[in-house]
Write an enzyme that holds these catalytic residues in place. Structure first.
Site, PDB file in Angstrom:
ATOM      1  CB  CYS A   1      -3.288   2.703  -1.382  1.00 38.81           C
ATOM      2  SG  CYS A   1      -3.433   1.020  -0.804  1.00 38.81           S
TER       3      CYS A   1
ATOM      4  CE1 TYR B   1     -10.207  -1.438  -6.468  1.00 41.42           C
ATOM      5  CE2 TYR B   1     -10.434  -3.782  -6.835  1.00 41.42           C
ATOM      6  CZ  TYR B   1     -10.783  -2.639  -6.126  1.00 41.42           C
ATOM      7  OH  TYR B   1     -11.674  -2.720  -5.097  1.00 41.42           O
TER       8      TYR B   1
ATOM      9  CD  GLU C   1     -27.871  18.425  -4.334  1.00 44.98           C
ATOM     10  OE1 GLU C   1     -28.907  18.767  -3.739  1.00 44.98           O
ATOM     11  OE2 GLU C   1     -27.132  19.244  -4.924  1.00 44.98           O
TER      12      GLU C   1
ATOM     13  NE  ARG D   1     -12.788 -12.189 -15.161  1.00 43.42           N
ATOM     14  CZ  ARG D   1     -13.589 -12.605 -16.141  1.00 43.42           C
ATOM     15  NH1 ARG D   1     -14.796 -13.037 -15.862  1.00 43.42           N
ATOM     16  NH2 ARG D   1     -13.173 -12.599 -17.391  1.00 43.42           N
TER      17      ARG D   1
ATOM     18  CB  THR E   1       3.801 -12.998   3.068  1.00 47.70           C
ATOM     19  OG1 THR E   1       2.813 -14.022   2.879  1.00 47.70           O
ATOM     20  CG2 THR E   1       4.708 -13.406   4.212  1.00 47.70           C
TER      21      THR E   1
ATOM     22  CB  CYS F   1      -0.930  -0.032   1.217  1.00 51.92           C
ATOM     23  SG  CYS F   1      -1.836   1.479   1.458  1.00 51.92           S
TER      24      CYS F   1
ATOM     25  CG  HIS G   1     -28.307  22.589  -3.733  1.00 56.41           C
ATOM     26  ND1 HIS G   1     -28.355  21.662  -4.753  1.00 56.41           N
ATOM     27  CD2 HIS G   1     -28.474  23.803  -4.325  1.00 56.41           C
ATOM     28  CE1 HIS G   1     -28.557  22.281  -5.903  1.00 56.41           C
ATOM     29  NE2 HIS G   1     -28.629  23.577  -5.669  1.00 56.41           N
TER      30      HIS G   1
ATOM     31  CG  PHE H   1     -15.741  -3.760  -9.787  1.00 56.41           C
ATOM     32  CD1 PHE H   1     -16.049  -2.967  -8.692  1.00 56.41           C
ATOM     33  CD2 PHE H   1     -14.453  -4.236  -9.918  1.00 56.41           C
ATOM     34  CE1 PHE H   1     -15.088  -2.659  -7.745  1.00 56.41           C
ATOM     35  CE2 PHE H   1     -13.478  -3.938  -8.983  1.00 56.41           C
ATOM     36  CZ  PHE H   1     -13.802  -3.147  -7.892  1.00 56.41           C
TER      37      PHE H   1
ATOM     38  NE  ARG I   1      -0.884  -7.117  -5.576  1.00 55.75           N
ATOM     39  CZ  ARG I   1       0.311  -6.581  -5.412  1.00 55.75           C
ATOM     40  NH1 ARG I   1       0.931  -6.029  -6.443  1.00 55.75           N
ATOM     41  NH2 ARG I   1       0.893  -6.569  -4.241  1.00 55.75           N
TER      42      ARG I   1
ATOM     43  CD  GLU J   1      -6.910   2.206  -8.894  1.00 46.16           C
ATOM     44  OE1 GLU J   1      -7.903   2.310  -8.159  1.00 46.16           O
ATOM     45  OE2 GLU J   1      -5.801   1.816  -8.467  1.00 46.16           O
TER      46      GLU J   1
ATOM     47  CE  LYS K   1      -4.993   4.164  -6.079  1.00 43.39           C
ATOM     48  NZ  LYS K   1      -5.432   2.804  -5.987  1.00 43.39           N
TER      49      LYS K   1
ATOM     50  CD  GLU L   1      -6.409 -10.030  -3.742  1.00 46.30           C
ATOM     51  OE1 GLU L   1      -5.798  -9.240  -4.484  1.00 46.30           O
ATOM     52  OE2 GLU L   1      -6.635 -11.205  -4.043  1.00 46.30           O
ATOM     53  CG  LEU L   2      -9.999  -3.544  -0.929  1.00 48.96           C
ATOM     54  CD1 LEU L   2     -11.442  -3.167  -0.695  1.00 48.96           C
ATOM     55  CD2 LEU L   2      -9.398  -2.674  -2.023  1.00 48.96           C
TER      56      LEU L   2
HETATM   57  P1  FAD Z   1       1.341  -6.202   1.935  1.00 49.60           P
HETATM   58  O1  FAD Z   1       0.998  -4.808   2.219  1.00 49.60           O
HETATM   59  O2  FAD Z   1       1.657  -6.558   0.529  1.00 49.60           O
HETATM   60  O3  FAD Z   1       2.593  -6.555   2.876  1.00 49.60           O
HETATM   61  C1  FAD Z   1       3.273  -7.782   2.834  1.00 49.60           C
HETATM   62  C2  FAD Z   1       4.736  -7.558   3.205  1.00 49.60           C
HETATM   63  O4  FAD Z   1       5.337  -8.816   3.501  1.00 49.60           O
HETATM   64  C3  FAD Z   1       5.534  -6.954   2.052  1.00 49.60           C
HETATM   65  O5  FAD Z   1       6.345  -5.901   2.531  1.00 49.60           O
HETATM   66  C4  FAD Z   1       6.397  -8.119   1.582  1.00 49.60           C
HETATM   67  O6  FAD Z   1       7.590  -7.687   0.977  1.00 49.60           O
HETATM   68  C5  FAD Z   1       6.632  -8.854   2.897  1.00 49.60           C
HETATM   69  N1  FAD Z   1       7.021 -10.248   2.772  1.00 49.60           N
HETATM   70  C6  FAD Z   1       6.550 -11.180   1.890  1.00 49.60           C
HETATM   71  N2  FAD Z   1       7.122 -12.380   2.155  1.00 49.60           N
HETATM   72  C7  FAD Z   1       7.940 -12.211   3.223  1.00 49.60           C
HETATM   73  C8  FAD Z   1       8.773 -13.085   3.971  1.00 49.60           C
HETATM   74  N3  FAD Z   1       8.856 -14.375   3.697  1.00 49.60           N
HETATM   75  N4  FAD Z   1       9.499 -12.568   5.001  1.00 49.60           N
HETATM   76  C9  FAD Z   1       9.419 -11.241   5.308  1.00 49.60           C
HETATM   77  N5  FAD Z   1       8.628 -10.383   4.643  1.00 49.60           N
HETATM   78  C10 FAD Z   1       7.896 -10.868   3.616  1.00 49.60           C
HETATM   79  N6  FAD Z   1      -5.982  -1.146  -1.518  1.00 49.60           N
HETATM   80  C11 FAD Z   1      -6.823  -0.176  -1.085  1.00 49.60           C
HETATM   81  O7  FAD Z   1      -7.506  -0.358  -0.084  1.00 49.60           O
HETATM   82  N7  FAD Z   1      -6.919   1.021  -1.749  1.00 49.60           N
HETATM   83  C12 FAD Z   1      -6.189   1.290  -2.846  1.00 49.60           C
HETATM   84  O8  FAD Z   1      -6.307   2.361  -3.410  1.00 49.60           O
HETATM   85  C13 FAD Z   1      -5.300   0.296  -3.311  1.00 49.60           C
HETATM   86  N8  FAD Z   1      -4.521   0.542  -4.385  1.00 49.60           N
HETATM   87  C14 FAD Z   1      -3.649  -0.421  -4.800  1.00 49.60           C
HETATM   88  C15 FAD Z   1      -2.850  -0.131  -5.905  1.00 49.60           C
HETATM   89  C16 FAD Z   1      -1.956  -1.069  -6.364  1.00 49.60           C
HETATM   90  C17 FAD Z   1      -1.094  -0.743  -7.556  1.00 49.60           C
HETATM   91  C18 FAD Z   1      -1.853  -2.319  -5.705  1.00 49.60           C
HETATM   92  C19 FAD Z   1      -0.873  -3.340  -6.192  1.00 49.60           C
HETATM   93  C20 FAD Z   1      -2.627  -2.615  -4.599  1.00 49.60           C
HETATM   94  C21 FAD Z   1      -3.535  -1.656  -4.140  1.00 49.60           C
HETATM   95  N9  FAD Z   1      -4.345  -1.892  -3.037  1.00 49.60           N
HETATM   96  C22 FAD Z   1      -5.224  -0.937  -2.615  1.00 49.60           C
HETATM   97  C23 FAD Z   1      -4.297  -3.179  -2.301  1.00 49.60           C
HETATM   98  C24 FAD Z   1      -3.448  -3.041  -1.013  1.00 49.60           C
HETATM   99  O9  FAD Z   1      -2.183  -2.516  -1.317  1.00 49.60           O
HETATM  100  C25 FAD Z   1      -3.328  -4.416  -0.358  1.00 49.60           C
HETATM  101  O10 FAD Z   1      -4.621  -4.949  -0.162  1.00 49.60           O
HETATM  102  C26 FAD Z   1      -2.610  -4.362   0.984  1.00 49.60           C
HETATM  103  O11 FAD Z   1      -1.326  -3.805   0.870  1.00 49.60           O
HETATM  104  C27 FAD Z   1      -2.501  -5.776   1.574  1.00 49.60           C
HETATM  105  O12 FAD Z   1      -1.814  -5.765   2.789  1.00 49.60           O
HETATM  106  P2  FAD Z   1      -1.071  -7.064   3.326  1.00 49.60           P
HETATM  107  O13 FAD Z   1      -0.663  -6.752   4.721  1.00 49.60           O
HETATM  108  O14 FAD Z   1      -1.873  -8.266   3.067  1.00 49.60           O
HETATM  109  O15 FAD Z   1       0.228  -7.219   2.398  1.00 49.60           O
HETATM  110  P1  NAP Z   2      -7.075  -8.584 -10.633  1.00 40.09           P
HETATM  111  O1  NAP Z   2      -8.221  -7.881 -10.039  1.00 40.09           O
HETATM  112  O2  NAP Z   2      -6.792  -9.977 -10.301  1.00 40.09           O
HETATM  113  O3  NAP Z   2      -7.234  -8.448 -12.236  1.00 40.09           O
HETATM  114  C1  NAP Z   2      -6.347  -9.007 -13.142  1.00 40.09           C
HETATM  115  C2  NAP Z   2      -6.622  -8.465 -14.540  1.00 40.09           C
HETATM  116  O4  NAP Z   2      -5.638  -8.974 -15.439  1.00 40.09           O
HETATM  117  C3  NAP Z   2      -7.972  -8.903 -15.079  1.00 40.09           C
HETATM  118  O5  NAP Z   2      -8.463  -7.871 -15.904  1.00 40.09           O
HETATM  119  C4  NAP Z   2      -7.613 -10.148 -15.908  1.00 40.09           C
HETATM  120  O6  NAP Z   2      -8.489 -10.391 -16.973  1.00 40.09           O
HETATM  121  C5  NAP Z   2      -6.258  -9.732 -16.458  1.00 40.09           C
HETATM  122  N1  NAP Z   2      -5.414 -10.882 -16.785  1.00 40.09           N
HETATM  123  C6  NAP Z   2      -5.120 -11.920 -15.980  1.00 40.09           C
HETATM  124  N2  NAP Z   2      -4.279 -12.770 -16.608  1.00 40.09           N
HETATM  125  C7  NAP Z   2      -4.062 -12.250 -17.849  1.00 40.09           C
HETATM  126  C8  NAP Z   2      -3.288 -12.671 -18.950  1.00 40.09           C
HETATM  127  N3  NAP Z   2      -2.577 -13.801 -18.908  1.00 40.09           N
HETATM  128  N4  NAP Z   2      -3.270 -11.903 -20.057  1.00 40.09           N
HETATM  129  C9  NAP Z   2      -3.986 -10.755 -20.097  1.00 40.09           C
HETATM  130  N5  NAP Z   2      -4.746 -10.294 -19.080  1.00 40.09           N
HETATM  131  C10 NAP Z   2      -4.770 -11.044 -17.959  1.00 40.09           C
HETATM  132  O7  NAP Z   2      -5.720  -7.832 -10.338  1.00 40.09           O
HETATM  133  P2  NAP Z   2      -5.231  -6.373  -9.994  1.00 40.09           P
HETATM  134  O8  NAP Z   2      -5.819  -5.323 -10.867  1.00 40.09           O
HETATM  135  O9  NAP Z   2      -3.759  -6.522  -9.986  1.00 40.09           O
HETATM  136  O10 NAP Z   2      -5.731  -6.099  -8.511  1.00 40.09           O
HETATM  137  C11 NAP Z   2      -5.327  -6.943  -7.432  1.00 40.09           C
HETATM  138  C12 NAP Z   2      -6.052  -6.554  -6.174  1.00 40.09           C
HETATM  139  O11 NAP Z   2      -5.469  -5.355  -5.639  1.00 40.09           O
HETATM  140  C13 NAP Z   2      -7.523  -6.231  -6.396  1.00 40.09           C
HETATM  141  O12 NAP Z   2      -8.324  -7.359  -6.170  1.00 40.09           O
HETATM  142  C14 NAP Z   2      -7.793  -5.138  -5.401  1.00 40.09           C
HETATM  143  O13 NAP Z   2      -8.417  -5.654  -4.259  1.00 40.09           O
HETATM  144  C15 NAP Z   2      -6.449  -4.561  -5.055  1.00 40.09           C
HETATM  145  N6  NAP Z   2      -6.405  -3.179  -5.587  1.00 40.09           N
HETATM  146  C16 NAP Z   2      -7.234  -2.242  -5.057  1.00 40.09           C
HETATM  147  C17 NAP Z   2      -7.235  -0.956  -5.567  1.00 40.09           C
HETATM  148  C18 NAP Z   2      -8.165   0.070  -4.994  1.00 40.09           C
HETATM  149  O14 NAP Z   2      -8.703  -0.134  -3.927  1.00 40.09           O
HETATM  150  N7  NAP Z   2      -8.394   1.185  -5.666  1.00 40.09           N
HETATM  151  C19 NAP Z   2      -6.405  -0.624  -6.604  1.00 40.09           C
HETATM  152  C20 NAP Z   2      -5.579  -1.596  -7.136  1.00 40.09           C
HETATM  153  C21 NAP Z   2      -5.589  -2.876  -6.606  1.00 40.09           C
HETATM  154  P3  NAP Z   2      -9.736 -11.429 -16.882  1.00 40.09           P
HETATM  155  O15 NAP Z   2     -10.901 -10.624 -16.396  1.00 40.09           O
HETATM  156  O16 NAP Z   2      -9.868 -11.885 -18.292  1.00 40.09           O
HETATM  157  O17 NAP Z   2      -9.334 -12.526 -15.953  1.00 40.09           O
END
Ligand code: FAD
Ligand code: NAP
Length: 559
Positions: free
Chosen positions: A126, A262, A539, A288, A223, A121, A534, A290, A355, A266, A129, A403-404
């Site tokens: 987040c 997402y 609203e 997908r 992780t 994040c 307003h 949504f 992911r 974005e 982004k 996954e948020l």
């Molecule tokens: P993480 O935050 O991923 O933390 C896991 C940590 O564990 C990492 O630092 C990793 O390196 C570490 N780790 C992994 N394996 C090991 C190991 N074996 N030993 C030690 N450390 C390890 N969510 C929102 O709510 N709003 C958003 O706007 C939003 N935007 C996003 C935009 C993007 C581009 C992405 C990719 C995700 C976004 N998300 C958003 C999702 C959000 O980032 C995740 O849901 C959140 O970070 C999950 O938290 P977590 O604790 O599960 O894992």
């Molecule tokens: P995701 O929701 O799993 O979506 C993956 C996308 O990639 C789908 O459109 C999928 O298409 C496509 N795809 C998968 N395999 C492919 C392939 N081999 N070739 C071409 N396209 C392929 O993944 P994500 O966007 O990385 O988001 C991961 C999670 O992070 C989300 O679930 C969300 O919870 C979190 N996130 C949150 C925010 C936010 O809160 N604003 C922002 C970013 C991420 P199909 O539909 O065809 O499978």
């Protein structure tokens, strides 16, 4: 017990009778079923139940949590993963004067990008982004400002390096803040990779290869996930992912974004907002899972604002034409419906195709923690407990959960309060609000229209909807009848609102408040009884009167 088992139905097996005879000879059991655990014969139903109740079944299964480990342990709780969930759990546990350790280690991307404490994040999710989304919105605001009388004469240009440096500086301060917070709360932090090597025991390896072993009474796995790659020639060599884009030291130029959820939309949105030439390659549908009506409207708006979409194609090869910052890449893609292939030239290819959970290199098999072999996700109980009682899991690695960041944080905090504070409150994974930060933001809470129809039947839901035009956009005269509000109500339950959807500016801010109302059981009548503010976008939800069923006009008609 969530333990994989093999079941042989004798009456549905070709040589069932023969097998039955052999079985009774081998086991001297007169009746079925006959249960075997790790080659030991346990007996029939009664014997299995008894073994479960007295714990001998768990011992046979080598469920290590029930085995004794010669204490005392080094820590009460070791958390593997210092991201949103892990840090929240660590800080909440420390409040109960427990000895806590957090292990956090970032494996560099194929392009060599790495970052500090805080997880996805803060570093590559987040936070950067939303800041880049804001940078793009400011570009739009600059254009609008001319109509409001500002003399922004010269052609405005965006400076990628300057923005990225500012974003990275902010992230650096957050990384530092997390370290300080852990120290203040007496949480031990080790920047090392953690792996289970035995019951109640982990090995840590730091970036110099130095190994250490620690023991704990309990463990929390948090992780997270890392971006997936396509597995095609050139993907890891030449493509970047969301783990690279936010610290890219040069402007990415003409960009192909692969994926349609997402992350893809974005990133495509803010890159286009900086004036870059952006194409999104979509395998099937947008967003997908949504509400698809909303997804379609987002796609249309992005297209109207210059983003190109190549639909039903997937890349099959990426080649470098010229090295550089950025260089030039050729992408060959194949249709998902025919043998047609196409080629395109881009400066940058950003993969956003989902992911993978970081669960396969953790030694989970050593301690008997089950994962879903196909997805890598960890199934847990409502208490976030894995099948090994002393090991818990939260965040993105959980099976079947959203996954948020706020979800991971809430789960981590509540787990600590249950484990050490006597609480019984569980994390509620239902009706979690979310926002997709595309140029036109999309906020939602509850069910999509498709899911509501599936759950209640089309005849039992009422959909109220309307377009609206933010007052701020009237002077620049842009995007009329693009913003859209929709609620889905369950007719049989007093028109309770089961789905809330908003496409418009600040959708996240608006949706947050309504999410609280949905949690309280908001009905359409209560919305109608609410007096609006307003002139604001939100609203519109207090005046929704046209049902989808009626087919009435929903084009906005002025203030
Ligand atoms: P993480 O935050 O991923 O933390 C896991 C940590 O564990 C990492 O630092 C990793 O390196 C570490 N780790 C992994 N394996 C090991 C190991 N074996 N030993 C030690 N450390 C390890 N969510 C929102 O709510 N709003 C958003 O706007 C939003 N935007 C996003 C935009 C993007 C581009 C992405 C990719 C995700 C976004 N998300 C958003 C999702 C959000 O980032 C995740 O849901 C959140 O970070 C999950 O938290 P977590 O604790 O599960 O894992
Ligand atoms: P995701 O929701 O799993 O979506 C993956 C996308 O990639 C789908 O459109 C999928 O298409 C496509 N795809 C998968 N395999 C492919 C392939 N081999 N070739 C071409 N396209 C392929 O993944 P994500 O966007 O990385 O988001 C991961 C999670 O992070 C989300 O679930 C969300 O919870 C979190 N996130 C949150 C925010 C936010 O809160 N604003 C922002 C970013 C991420 P199909 O539909 O065809 O499978």
């Amino acid at each position: 017990m969530k333990i994989p088992y093999f079941l042989l139905e004798l009456d549905q097996t070709e040589d069932g009778r023969g097998l039955e005879g052999a079985l009774s000879e081998l086991t001297s059991e007169p009746d079925e079923p006959v249960v075997f655990v790790r080659r030991s014969q346990l007996g029939g139903y009664g014997a299995t139940l008894k073994a479960y109740q007295d714990g001998s079944l768990q011992k046979l299964l080598k469920m290590n949590g029930l085995e004794d480990f010669p204490g005392p342990y080094d820590y009460d709780l070791i958390i593997i993963g210092g991201g949103s969930g892990g840090l929240a759990a660590a800080k909440a546990t420390a409040k109960f004067n427990k000895k806590v350790m957090v292990l956090d280690y970032v494996t560099p991307t194929p392009q060599g990008t790495r970052w500090g404490l805080g997880g996805t994040c803060v570093n590559v999710g987040c936070i950067p982004k939303k800041l880049m989304h804001q940078a793009a919105l400011l570009g739009q605001a600059l254009k609008d400002s001319r109509d409001y009388g500002w003399n922004v004469n010269e052609k405005v240009k965006h400076d990628w390096e300057k923005m990225t440096e500012a974003v990275q500086n902010h992230i650096g301060s957050l990384n530092w803040g997390y370290r300080v917070a852990l120290r203040e709360k007496r949480v031990t932090y080790e920047n090392a990779y953690g792996q289970f090597i035995g019951p109640h025991r982990v090995k840590t390896t730091n970036n110099k290869g130095k190994e250490r072993i620690y023991t704990a009474e309990r463990f929390l796995v948090a992780t997270g996930e890392r971006p997936r790659y396509l597995g095609i020639p050139g993907d890891k060599e030449y493509c970047i992912s969301s783990d690279d884009i936010f610290s890219l030291p040069y402007c990415p130029g003409k960009t192909l974004v692969v994926g349609a959820s997402y992350v893809a939309l974005e990133c495509a949105g803010f890159l286009a907002g900086f004036g870059l030439d952006v194409t999104v390659m979509v395998r099937s549908i947008l967003l997908r899972g949504f509400d698809q009506e909303m997804a379609q409207k987002i796609g249309e708006h992005m297209e109207e604002h210059g983003i190109k979409f190549i639909k039903q194609f997937v890349p099959i090869k990426v080649e470098q034409i010229e090295a550089g910052t950025p260089g030039r890449l050729r992408v060959v893609a194949k249709s998902t419906r025919s043998d047609e292939t196409i080629e395109g030239e881009y400066n940058t290819v950003l993969l956003a195709i989902g992911r993978d959970s970081c669960t396969r290199n953790l030694g989970l098999e050593t301690v008997g923690v089950m994962i879903n072999e196909k997805t890598g996700k960890i199934p847990v109980t409502d208490e976030e407990q894995t099948n090994v009682p002393y090991i818990y899991a939260i965040g993105d690695i959980l099976e079947g959960k959203v996954e948020l960041t706020p979800v991971a944080i809430q789960a981590g905090r509540l787990l600590a309060q249950r484990l050490y504070g006597g609480s019984t409150v569980l994390c509620d994974y239902e009706n979690v609000p979310t926002t997709v930060f595309t140029p036109l933001e999309y906020g939602s809470c509850g069910l999509s229209e498709e899911k509501a129809i599936h759950k209640f039947g089309e005849e039992n839901i009422e959909v109220y909807h309307s377009y609206f035009w933010p007052l701020e956009w009237t002077i620049p005269s842009r995007d009329n009848n693009k913003c859209y509000a929709k609620i889905i109500c369950n007719i049989k339950d007093n028109e309770r609102v089961v789905g809330f959807h908003l496409l418009g500016p600040n959708a996240g801010e608006v949706t947050q408040g309504f999410a609280a109302a949905l949690k309280c059981g908001l009905t359409k009548q209560q919305l109608d009884n609410t007096i609006g503010i307003h002139p604001v976008c939100a609203e519109v939800f207090t005046t929704l009167s046209v049902t989808k069923r009626s087919g009435g006009s929903i084009l906005q008609a002025g203030c």
